[in-house]
Design an enzyme around this catalytic site. Structure first.
Site, short mmCIF file in Angstrom:
data_model
loop_
_atom_site.label_atom_id
_atom_site.label_comp_id
_atom_site.label_asym_id
_atom_site.label_seq_id
_atom_site.Cartn_x
_atom_site.Cartn_y
_atom_site.Cartn_z
N ASN A 131 -10.14 -2.97 -6.34
CA ASN A 131 -9.64 -1.90 -7.09
C ASN A 131 -10.16 -1.60 -8.61
O ASN A 131 -9.98 -0.54 -9.21
CB ASN A 131 -7.98 -2.49 -7.25
CG ASN A 131 -7.35 -2.22 -6.11
OD1 ASN A 131 -6.19 -3.09 -5.80
ND2 ASN A 131 -7.57 -1.27 -5.12
N ASP A 188 0.89 -1.08 0.00
CA ASP A 188 -0.16 0.01 0.02
C ASP A 188 0.77 1.34 -0.22
O ASP A 188 2.09 1.31 0.42
CB ASP A 188 -0.75 -0.15 1.05
CG ASP A 188 -2.03 1.05 1.17
OD1 ASP A 188 -2.26 1.38 0.18
OD2 ASP A 188 -2.62 1.42 2.41
C1 FPP Z 1 -1.96 0.19 -3.52
O1 FPP Z 1 -1.52 1.61 -3.25
C2 FPP Z 1 -1.31 -0.51 -4.45
C3 FPP Z 1 -1.88 -1.27 -5.53
C4 FPP Z 1 -3.38 -1.06 -5.89
C5 FPP Z 1 -1.32 -1.91 -6.62
C6 FPP Z 1 -0.08 -2.62 -6.25
C7 FPP Z 1 0.86 -2.65 -7.55
C8 FPP Z 1 2.19 -2.53 -7.63
C9 FPP Z 1 3.02 -2.38 -6.37
C10 FPP Z 1 2.95 -2.66 -8.84
C11 FPP Z 1 2.62 -3.53 -9.82
C12 FPP Z 1 2.61 -4.96 -9.26
C13 FPP Z 1 3.57 -6.23 -9.54
C14 FPP Z 1 3.58 -7.23 -9.15
C15 FPP Z 1 4.47 -5.51 -10.85
P1 FPP Z 1 -2.56 2.55 -3.60
O2 FPP Z 1 -2.43 2.95 -4.83
O3 FPP Z 1 -3.73 2.28 -2.70
O4 FPP Z 1 -1.72 3.61 -2.63
P2 FPP Z 1 -2.46 4.93 -1.80
O5 FPP Z 1 -3.20 4.20 -0.57
O6 FPP Z 1 -1.34 5.84 -1.44
O7 FPP Z 1 -3.49 5.35 -2.73
#
Ligand code: FPP
Length: 251
Positions: free
Chosen positions: A65, A17
């Site tokens: 998501n 996250d």
């Molecule tokens: C949550 O952070 C993260 C995600 C929804 C996506 C995770 C994806 C990656 C780390 C990159 C791609 C993965 C691979 C396996 C190549 P958020 O966007 O909710 O963060 P926030 O809470 O700060 O908005």
């Protein structure tokens, strides 16, 4: 790294996250945070592999998501394609096999194909299993297992009495993975977010305030060091565990 650590979790699961916040704090579009987050993925995969972790499961895209802005969803789906193509050689070299949990059938065909190719090309890897949780929701996974149970009963293949905790566990999309020992969540929040609820009943939880793109091999070592201090009792008492650990001289 493993020589520095006393106890290495067999299965590490991570809620990655904080990508969005990392980007917004720098005046960038959210998808740039995901791109940066992919670098942490690479570092953590390497770190887990060299520490001797056998299973690493990453929460890369939840069922919830799908409700994000279309541009962000599209960017994430593209990022997965790039990841699959770019990392295949290193994953093969490190003998890491890749799998997907969740509902890969929901993904766009191009992402699905790239992941399928990655799964096939890494299938001989026996040193570590990297599972990507994609279009994953823990409750949905349990509901699907329950539906499968109902269908098997209707077809006369099993009786209702055969449906127990073990049956459900084996029919989740994590059916071929052991339960996680350590669940790490970055980004400062302390919640489950529908990740591996059934499987994590005895997992240790490590919460980090770092945003996912800031999480690196040093952060991973810190999590493992903390894990090494935990006494895992699985419902028993500390005294019982100590007695079990002592060599028996009762004969
Ligand atoms: C949550 O952070 C993260 C995600 C929804 C996506 C995770 C994806 C990656 C780390 C990159 C791609 C993965 C691979 C396996 C190549 P958020 O966007 O909710 O963060 P926030 O809470 O700060 O908005």
């Amino acid at each position: 790294m493993s020589e520095l650590l006393q106890k290495i979790p067999r299965h590490v699961a991570i809620i990655m996250d904080g990508n969005g916040r990392w980007a917004v704090q720098r005046g960038l579009a959210r998808h740039r945070g995901h791109r940066e987050g992919a670098k942490s993925v690479r570092e953590v995969v390497r770190g887990c592999r060299s520490a001797g972790v056998q299973y690493l499961t990453l929460y890369a895209f939840s069922l919830a998501n799908w409700a994000r802005p279309k541009t962000e969803v599209t960017a994430l789906m593209r990022l997965l394609v790039h990841f699959a193509r770019r990392e295949v050689a290193e994953l093969r070299e490190r003998e890491i096999s890749v799998g997907v949990i969740g509902r890969p059938e929901d993904l766009p065909p191009v992402t699905r194909r790239a992941l399928q190719e990655l799964i096939e090309k890494t299938s001989s890897g026996t040193r570590m299993r990297l599972s990507l949780a994609l279009s994953y929701g823990g409750r949905n996974d349990i509901a699907r297992a329950a539906r499968e149970a109902a269908e098997q009963v209707r077809r006369g293949e099993i009786t209702p009495e055969q449906i127990d905790e073990g049956w459900i566990r084996a029919h989740l999309s994590t059916g071929d993975l052991p339960d996680p020992d350590l669940v790490i969540r970055t980004g400062g929040e302390q919640r489950f977010s529908d990740f591996l609820a059934y499987e994590s009943v005895y997992a240790e939880f490590f919460f980090s305030d770092l945003l996912w793109p800031q999480f690196n091999e040093t952060s991973l070592i810190e999590a493992f060091q903390w894990y090494g201090t935990r006494e895992r009792r699985f419902g028993k008492t500390s005294a019982q565990l100590q007695a079990e650990a002592e060599p028996s001289d009762s004969r």
